[in-house]
Design a protein around this motif. Sequence first.
Motif: not given
Length: 1001
Positions: A727-738, A874-877, A879-883
């Motif tokens: 998902s776009a949200g998890q993708w963004t999370g990976l880029r921020e953390k790593l 869009a919803l995955s982006m 911050p408080d949403v997991k899935l």
Amino acid sequence: MKGLPNVGGTVGRIVATAQNGLEVIRMGGLDTGTEPTPYKVVETEKMYRLRRYFPDDPGDGYAHIILIPPMMVSANVYDVTQQNGAVSVLYRHKVIPWVVDFGSPDHEEGGMERTLTDHVVAISRVIDLVRSVVGRDVHLGGYSQGGMFAYQTAAYRRSEGLASVVTFGSPVDVLAALPLGLPAQLVVPGAEFVADNVFNRLWIPSWLARTGFQLADPVKTARSRIDFLRKLHDRDALLPREDQRRFIEQEGWVAWSGPAVAELLRQFVVHNRMMSGGFVIDGEVVSMTEITCPVLAFVGETDDIGQPLAVRGIVRAAPDADVYETAAPVGHFGLVVGSSAGRLTWPTVGEWIQWREGNGEQPAAVTPMSRVRNESGSGISWSNRLTYGVGQVAGAGTAVSKELLEAVSSLQRTTLAVATESVRTVPRLFRLGQIQPSTRVSLGKLMSENAKRTPHDELFLFEDRVLTHTQVNTRIDNVVAGLIECGIRPGVHVGLMMEPRPSALVTVAALSRLGAVAVLMSSSESLPEMLTMAETRVIVADPVHLDRAAAACDRVLVLGGGSGETRAIERADGEHIVDMEQIDPARVRLPVWYRPDPGLAGDLAFILFTETQGRINRWSITNHRFAMSAFGAAAAAGLSNRDTVYCLPPLHHASGLLTTLGATAAGRSRIALSTGFDPDRFSREVRRYGVTVVSYTWNMLADILDDPGFDPGQLGSVRLFMGSGLSAGQWTGLREKLPSARVLEFFATADGSAILANVDDTKIGSMGRPLPETNPVRIAAYDPATGRMEVDNDTGLVREAGPREIGMLVSHAGQRFEAAGLVLRDVFRPHDRWEVGGSLFRADADGDLWFMGSVQSVIHSAGGSMYPVPIQQALSMIPDVKLAAVYSVGEVGSQVAVAVVTLRQGVTSLTPTQIRVGLGELPAEQRPHLVWIADSIPLSEAFRLMTGKIAARGMPKPGSKIWYRDAEGRYRRYTASAAAAIDWTVPGSAGTAADGDAARA
């Protein structure tokens, strides 16, 4: 007479010079009158002799340290000078020294065949021996490469029995600062070539080791020799340093065995696995993260061999250890031999040991090593070089060379990157372009080629065990024999239900080698349907899946270990259930028809299944389509034998078969397999195996990113995440953390005709473009209301969709034997052929493709067609949403788009503002009608959102955690009165609900 030269003094100097010179020529040096420190050899093995110094002293109340020399240096390095030698100084500090003497390999039986593993295992045995004698944990020390041995042994033993580790000029992050400041991009290819092509035949004699050490600092070597000759007349001036000079110039060097050097270069220079993890000792996977005992590293401030930056890599490589350092104003050899060592190094070691034993205070010279990397270059400052005068000219040359390299770094890196990637990718893509229907190509053949090319390289890492290409290839052949014994022939469809473990990957390759078709299935409720669709009457299963397979199929072949193995053997009856592990491959008579790896490009190789809107779809994969995916993914990911790919997806998913198994085989990379999936195991195994690439599918990484204990610093070796469905949200999370790692997202249509990849990782959520040498794609204009492609009235041909226009993705059907789905002719021009897969896309202005969903997933609401994937992204982006998942409720033409989300740990609710802002980039009419928070969303074995099960719940009931969209695109609380007032069959009806019944954003 006044003014005349002192003839007598001159003559005396000449005579003294002649006498001393003659003694040096005849005896190799001056007689210093010193005697070696007393020791006794207490154990002799083929690999070593163990010395115990001061054998007459029982050592009551003393601590004990085992000292390890480098491979090329004599064990006497710890006793070069009588007063300042390591063993004498340590003894004065109430420490009994034990020294491992590997001897000179060229004079030992089998010495020239010694490997690096032999040394580490021998040291581990020494630790056990000394502990059994002294009855307590011991300290382990090593100089230069001996210190590397100490680290490796501590990791191999997981620090068991070690009170501490002490090293002297021992590099850990080797590629961060190579000896003499040589650039890694030039050294690594040369080291790999030499390891594979030179040291498998040759060894390094002692004279060459000595010469190499002296050439490391030629100015200092020349200066020392000149000073010696100038003082040759003054015996008293020479004697204090004579033992040290003789050791360096003559006596201190021993030969290196070729295999040990090759292993050192391959594991710790080319792959830098002391930093990344995943090095192999005696068939076990080892990581420096296993070191938990205290560490003291001595750093030479002017050491051009064990450079400070490389030595200080230990603090990052062993994050669970308390790491200290002592910096000394000396070079590499001066850390352990000479006046500085006698004054600083060895007294500090003695004080350190007493402190760790609880008998003293922390030494003043010992400080915690900073985990912040604050050095530049090698870590040797100009002030240190000038102040201490060590290697000044050589250092200047090195520094200037590095400055020149940095001055042209941009051009150099670009050129090198292009050249490197060309070397990797061009042959793979060229091979793809040459494939014809009659070309022999298959997974089994690829594995055979790798086994012939690199037979001894590691292939599988599993449960800390290592299997080489040769071992895996042998196992494949054995499984082939077992399959033949069970009546499996080429072309037979064989089901496969196994956990991602070596036996599963071997079975897939064995079916390929036999020429059978591997039908990769999940253990879902749809298993009987899959068996029917794939025309499969036999399943190969591991013990874990035996019950499920036996309930669905009349014939099950059980292979592999793990839980349930004993029960599987007990249930085997030879007909319905066959235990293949009981078949002796040596007794199987291979039939005349058997030919290894017979698969042609046009032959069916695999059958996968995809599920869309609750429907099972069969995906037939030919050898050609497998090769396209495997080589294309390997090229896109830049995989090589330096990579270790962590396989998380199940084999029955395309990410498991194609992206992981296929691409890693094409890239000749190592495959690390896990026994399960959870955040703790993930971090631990990534560190232990030295993982560089993580393979995922769908929402596998969601729990990891959501885990409060997730520490991105533990994943420093990972350079790439590759898979599909992120998902776009998890993708963004990976880029921020790593930020140092990138994401390579793949997309394959349900029939496998189109393979896309977001190679550059710049547009989060985009599927990118077709992989090179795979089928070209286009987007045909499509009317979702009628379900038809739009035709140009003038030409009668299908109109191609414009930028940002949603349409049907079609792939060019160039190979006639490949077509698995619907093929249309005369689409965009006369006589062309395009395969239709049923996926809807749009292209942006740059030509990158964005997935909108399948034809079946389109939501036909009263306000028009809606697409679920953009809503989910869009919803995955938020911050408080997991899935996030989207489904439809109702009849076509008045369907309601319902979005369901789960929240991250510690979050209890969302606000209407968060929802509206998260969906703000979507037009109001494309936002979901309802958004509700659920406790969980069911996931498949591949971690895919099972929207069909959610949709079965129907329309959610009004409540405090559900919101509806009004006519203006804003979200309000979905109360009972609001639900009663809304007519979903009328566009904009939600706007008529009473304001008093809703909380506006």
